[in-house]
Design a protein around this motif. Structure first.
Motif, PDB file in Angstrom:
ATOM      1  N   GLU A 324       0.825  -1.215   0.000  1.00 11.74           N
ATOM      2  CA  GLU A 324       0.000   0.000   0.000  1.00 11.74           C
ATOM      3  C   GLU A 324       0.860   1.266   0.000  1.00 11.74           C
ATOM      4  O   GLU A 324       0.333   2.371  -0.072  1.00 11.74           O
ATOM      5  CB  GLU A 324      -0.919   0.000   1.230  1.00 11.74           C
ATOM      6  CG  GLU A 324      -1.966  -1.102   1.237  1.00 11.74           C
ATOM      7  CD  GLU A 324      -3.025  -0.923   0.165  1.00 11.74           C
ATOM      8  OE1 GLU A 324      -3.352   0.237  -0.164  1.00 11.74           O
ATOM      9  OE2 GLU A 324      -3.511  -1.945  -0.356  1.00 11.74           O
ATOM     10  N   ASN A 325       2.184   1.055   0.102  1.00 11.98           N
ATOM     11  CA  ASN A 325       3.145   2.172   0.058  1.00 11.98           C
ATOM     12  C   ASN A 325       2.894   3.177   1.186  1.00 11.98           C
ATOM     13  O   ASN A 325       2.906   4.394   0.981  1.00 11.98           O
ATOM     14  CB  ASN A 325       3.075   2.870  -1.308  1.00 11.98           C
ATOM     15  CG  ASN A 325       4.358   3.590  -1.649  1.00 11.98           C
ATOM     16  OD1 ASN A 325       5.407   3.274  -1.103  1.00 11.98           O
ATOM     17  ND2 ASN A 325       4.270   4.567  -2.515  1.00 11.98           N
ATOM     18  N   VAL A 326       2.660   2.620   2.392  1.00  7.85           N
ATOM     19  CA  VAL A 326       2.322   3.446   3.552  1.00  7.85           C
ATOM     20  C   VAL A 326       3.488   3.461   4.537  1.00  7.85           C
ATOM     21  O   VAL A 326       4.056   2.412   4.850  1.00  7.85           O
ATOM     22  CB  VAL A 326       1.051   2.893   4.254  1.00  7.85           C
ATOM     23  CG1 VAL A 326       0.821   3.587   5.583  1.00  7.85           C
ATOM     24  CG2 VAL A 326      -0.149   3.075   3.349  1.00  7.85           C
ATOM     25  N   ASP A 327       3.835   4.636   5.015  1.00  4.85           N
ATOM     26  CA  ASP A 327       4.817   4.731   6.093  1.00  4.85           C
ATOM     27  C   ASP A 327       4.167   4.246   7.394  1.00  4.85           C
ATOM     28  O   ASP A 327       3.012   4.589   7.673  1.00  4.85           O
ATOM     29  CB  ASP A 327       5.278   6.178   6.282  1.00  4.85           C
ATOM     30  CG  ASP A 327       6.355   6.571   5.275  1.00  4.85           C
ATOM     31  OD1 ASP A 327       7.208   5.730   4.964  1.00  4.85           O
ATOM     32  OD2 ASP A 327       6.323   7.719   4.798  1.00  4.85           O
ATOM     33  N   GLU A 376     -10.937  -1.785   1.071  1.00  2.00           N
ATOM     34  CA  GLU A 376     -11.371  -1.017   2.237  1.00  2.00           C
ATOM     35  C   GLU A 376     -10.193  -0.407   2.990  1.00  2.00           C
ATOM     36  O   GLU A 376     -10.300   0.670   3.580  1.00  2.00           O
ATOM     37  CB  GLU A 376     -12.186  -1.915   3.170  1.00  2.00           C
ATOM     38  CG  GLU A 376     -12.850  -1.167   4.321  1.00  2.00           C
ATOM     39  CD  GLU A 376     -13.661  -2.066   5.220  1.00  2.00           C
ATOM     40  OE1 GLU A 376     -14.144  -1.566   6.257  1.00  2.00           O
ATOM     41  OE2 GLU A 376     -13.816  -3.261   4.906  1.00  2.00           O
ATOM     42  N   LEU A 377      -9.044  -1.087   2.978  1.00  5.44           N
ATOM     43  CA  LEU A 377      -7.888  -0.575   3.696  1.00  5.44           C
ATOM     44  C   LEU A 377      -7.439   0.760   3.110  1.00  5.44           C
ATOM     45  O   LEU A 377      -7.184   1.723   3.848  1.00  5.44           O
ATOM     46  CB  LEU A 377      -6.738  -1.582   3.656  1.00  5.44           C
ATOM     47  CG  LEU A 377      -5.461  -1.188   4.419  1.00  5.44           C
ATOM     48  CD1 LEU A 377      -5.764  -0.952   5.894  1.00  5.44           C
ATOM     49  CD2 LEU A 377      -4.379  -2.256   4.264  1.00  5.44           C
ATOM     50  N   ALA A 378      -7.351   0.820   1.800  1.00  5.10           N
ATOM     51  CA  ALA A 378      -6.959   2.076   1.141  1.00  5.10           C
ATOM     52  C   ALA A 378      -7.973   3.174   1.450  1.00  5.10           C
ATOM     53  O   ALA A 378      -7.603   4.339   1.661  1.00  5.10           O
ATOM     54  CB  ALA A 378      -6.838   1.867  -0.362  1.00  5.10           C
ATOM     55  N   LYS A 379      -9.243   2.805   1.513  1.00  8.04           N
ATOM     56  CA  LYS A 379     -10.305   3.775   1.794  1.00  8.04           C
ATOM     57  C   LYS A 379     -10.175   4.315   3.220  1.00  8.04           C
ATOM     58  O   LYS A 379     -10.291   5.527   3.448  1.00  8.04           O
ATOM     59  CB  LYS A 379     -11.672   3.099   1.608  1.00  8.04           C
ATOM     60  CG  LYS A 379     -12.858   4.034   1.805  1.00  8.04           C
ATOM     61  CD  LYS A 379     -14.167   3.279   1.581  1.00  8.04           C
ATOM     62  CE  LYS A 379     -15.363   4.191   1.831  1.00  8.04           C
ATOM     63  NZ  LYS A 379     -16.648   3.451   1.662  1.00  8.04           N
ATOM     64  N   VAL A 380      -9.933   3.411   4.186  1.00  6.26           N
ATOM     65  CA  VAL A 380      -9.785   3.835   5.577  1.00  6.26           C
ATOM     66  C   VAL A 380      -8.574   4.756   5.723  1.00  6.26           C
ATOM     67  O   VAL A 380      -8.633   5.782   6.407  1.00  6.26           O
ATOM     68  CB  VAL A 380      -9.654   2.607   6.513  1.00  6.26           C
ATOM     69  CG1 VAL A 380      -9.230   3.040   7.914  1.00  6.26           C
ATOM     70  CG2 VAL A 380     -10.965   1.837   6.566  1.00  6.26           C
ATOM     71  N   LEU A 381      -7.485   4.396   5.086  1.00  7.27           N
ATOM     72  CA  LEU A 381      -6.277   5.223   5.143  1.00  7.27           C
ATOM     73  C   LEU A 381      -6.544   6.617   4.582  1.00  7.27           C
ATOM     74  O   LEU A 381      -6.131   7.629   5.155  1.00  7.27           O
ATOM     75  CB  LEU A 381      -5.136   4.548   4.371  1.00  7.27           C
ATOM     76  CG  LEU A 381      -4.539   3.299   5.016  1.00  7.27           C
ATOM     77  CD1 LEU A 381      -3.669   2.536   4.022  1.00  7.27           C
ATOM     78  CD2 LEU A 381      -3.711   3.660   6.252  1.00  7.27           C
ATOM     79  N   SER A 387      -1.929   9.407   3.170  1.00  7.71           N
ATOM     80  CA  SER A 387      -1.723   9.194   1.743  1.00  7.71           C
ATOM     81  C   SER A 387      -0.527   8.288   1.511  1.00  7.71           C
ATOM     82  O   SER A 387       0.433   8.300   2.290  1.00  7.71           O
ATOM     83  CB  SER A 387      -1.477  10.530   1.028  1.00  7.71           C
ATOM     84  OG  SER A 387      -2.560  11.417   1.245  1.00  7.71           O
ATOM     85  N   PRO A 388      -0.575   7.477   0.444  1.00 10.43           N
ATOM     86  CA  PRO A 388       0.608   6.678   0.098  1.00 10.43           C
ATOM     87  C   PRO A 388       1.793   7.604  -0.127  1.00 10.43           C
ATOM     88  O   PRO A 388       1.650   8.688  -0.700  1.00 10.43           O
ATOM     89  CB  PRO A 388       0.196   5.978  -1.208  1.00 10.43           C
ATOM     90  CG  PRO A 388      -1.298   6.009  -1.212  1.00 10.43           C
ATOM     91  CD  PRO A 388      -1.695   7.263  -0.505  1.00 10.43           C
ATOM     92  N   LYS A 389       2.951   7.195   0.369  1.00 17.60           N
ATOM     93  CA  LYS A 389       4.128   8.049   0.189  1.00 17.60           C
ATOM     94  C   LYS A 389       4.523   8.066  -1.277  1.00 17.60           C
ATOM     95  O   LYS A 389       4.440   7.054  -1.977  1.00 17.60           O
ATOM     96  CB  LYS A 389       5.284   7.553   1.049  1.00 17.60           C
ATOM     97  CG  LYS A 389       5.719   6.125   0.786  1.00 17.60           C
ATOM     98  CD  LYS A 389       6.822   5.706   1.748  1.00 17.60           C
ATOM     99  CE  LYS A 389       7.200   4.249   1.517  1.00 17.60           C
ATOM    100  NZ  LYS A 389       8.223   3.778   2.455  1.00 17.60           N
TER     101      LYS A 389
END
Length: 491
Positions: A324-327, A376-381, A387-389
């Protein structure tokens, strides 16, 4: 010097300071092969009197066994200048003699050590034992010649095996007759947990034994799986059992034990993941846990570190967050038992990993995986303002190159190449039956120009294997004509 029984790490450190070669024999009382190899080991110590020969009881010296990654006995470690230069697993007398001679001084320059080359001190009884062992262990060379990659057929077989039972143990021997102490310990734990489990004797199938190490990215045995996910090896399973966490993991995955967990459930609450109003935790610990779960917008409580997860479930969540490219921040719950036990009560969630977003519990590995698959994970984030880095170009190129073991950057697509050189490379890979990913550089000018600089290769196509540049069209054609292309892409 003869063979000494090693009693401590300090004793080993003192011996290494003397500068002489050190050879360690890790053994176990219950292992007949260890006892017989120890006779040979003893006579070798007579042949090479200027080296230190130590006998180490593997299960009684866990610190030393763990340092040298001992997972079976007999196991030998060869040390020079305080560093391990070689190892030997199993009952292979000729290899033992060769390796001892290599570090301690040749038996006969230019010759391999044979049973007769072990020295006159061995005597006829030991020499007969060595000859018998040499016959019984004639397959050792074949084992070392196994391919390093995993074929699709082997991957499928391994996947079927790890999923063949809800709880599956890959071990040495069988549950009734374990052939190493570490396997025996895990069997004992599962029996104490009163869990039904399947097992596979990795000593009976070398392809499975070596393949599973790559498949699971776990180099030793035993390996325990739950619902197809790796839990870990002997040390991790024992720690989870002693901490009560193994029982909770089995329960969370619908694997029943005969021991009721009603008492624990009533203490923890209704099991819906909400923060309890009255937890029974001290104010100090509650404050600390609250601070930890809010220490980053995305916070993962896991076993191990993101770079070195120590259970399959933790690895799965780390991989999802990276995809998901999330820090994210993380906390290794294996390093702090107060946090490990307290967070279960604080969050009313009894297992790990636990993922939090902006201080709110999302769930464990199964829930996070389901949320990713559904989007749903991307939506919750996004709803939480996370935001994805944005990757810098170099990171983006590295990610693209590593997205498949074999990756080709071409003009067009494999189905419709848009230049003759790209077409040739695609056809060569297809002719060799190589699976590969591709990227159309005509569709992204930033990647097209950036890759030239990144790889120091000015033209396309470009072929990569495991992140390393193989070359362009001419090199690929040369490798194919010489018959080396497929082997180059499967080393």
């Amino acid at each position: 010097m003869g063979v000494k029984d090693l009693k401590s790490k300090a004793e080993l450190d003192d011996a290494m300071k003397e500068g002489a070669p050190v050879i360690l024999h890790f053994w176990a009382k219950w292992c007949e092969a260890s006892k017989q190899m120890d006779q040979i080991f003893s006579h070798l110590s007579t042949d090479f009197p200027h080296s230190h020969f130590f006998r180490v009881e593997a299960e009684e010296q866990p610190e030393i066994s763990e340092e040298y990654k001992v997972s079976a006995v007999p196991f030998f470690v060869f040390l020079e200048d305080g560093k391990s230069v070689d190892t030997l697993e199993g009952a292979d007398p000729s290899s033992l003699a060769n390796k001892v001679a290599k570090v301690a001084g040749s038996v006969s320059p230019g010759e391999l050590a044979t049973p007769a080359g072990l020295g006159m001190a061995a005597g006829p009884t030991i020499l007969e034992t060595v000859k018998d062992f040499a016959k019984e262990n004639g397959s050792s060379k074949a084992e070392s010649q196994l391919p390093s990659g995993l074929s699709d057929g082997l991957k499928k077989r391994l996947q079927q095996l790890v999923e063949s039972h809800p709880v599956m143990l890959f071990m040495k021997g069988s549950p009734k007759e374990p052939k190493c102490g570490f396997s025996r310990k895990v069997v004992d734990v599962l029996n104490k947990e009163k869990i039904k489990f399947g097992s596979f004797d990795i000593l009976a199938d070398i392809e499975i034994r070596e393949g599973l190490k790559l498949f699971s990215n776990w180099p030793t045995f035993p390996q325990l799986y739950c619902k197809g996910e790796l839990l870990g090896g002997c040390d991790i399973i024992i720690a989870m059992h002693e901490g009560g966490e193994l029982k909770e993991i089995f329960r969370d995955h619908g694997i029943e034990t005969s021991v009721s967990s009603e008492k624990k459930s009533s203490e923890l609450g209704d099991g819906n993941g909400s923060i309890l109003g009255s937890t029974g935790l001290s104010e100090t610990l509650t404050s600390r846990l609250k601070s930890l779960v809010n220490s980053g917008p995305v916070m993962l409580f896991m076993k191990g570190k993101p770079d070195e997860p120590r259970c399959g479930f933790s690895r799965k969540v780390v991989d999802i967050l990276k995809e998901e490219n999330v820090d994210f921040e993380s906390f290794d719950i294996l390093t702090d038992d107060e946090v490990r036990q307290g967070l279960k009560v604080y969050s009313n969630w009894s297992s790990y990993p636990q993922l939090y977003i902006k201080g709110e519990l999302i769930g464990g590995s199964d829930i996070v995986l389901e949320m990713q698959k559904s989007g749903e994970l991307a939506k919750v984030l996004a709803e939480k303002g996370i935001s994805p880095k944005k990757l810098c170009l170099e990171d983006r190129l590295k990610k693209l190159i590593g997205s498949k073991p074999v990756m080709v950057f071409i003009k067009g697509t494999p189905e419709a190449p848009r230049c003759g050189f790209s077409s040739k490379v695609v056809n060569a890979l297809k002719d060799e039956g190589v699976e590969f990913g591709s990227f159309d550089i005509l569709g992204d000018e930033e990647v097209r120009q950036g890759l030239k600089t990144f790889s120091n290769w000015p033209t396309f196509p470009q072929l990569y294997y495991k992140g390393e540049l193989i070359g362009g069209c001419d090199i690929v054609m040369e490798l194919q004509s010489s018959g080396e292309l497929k082997s180059t892409l499967s080393e």
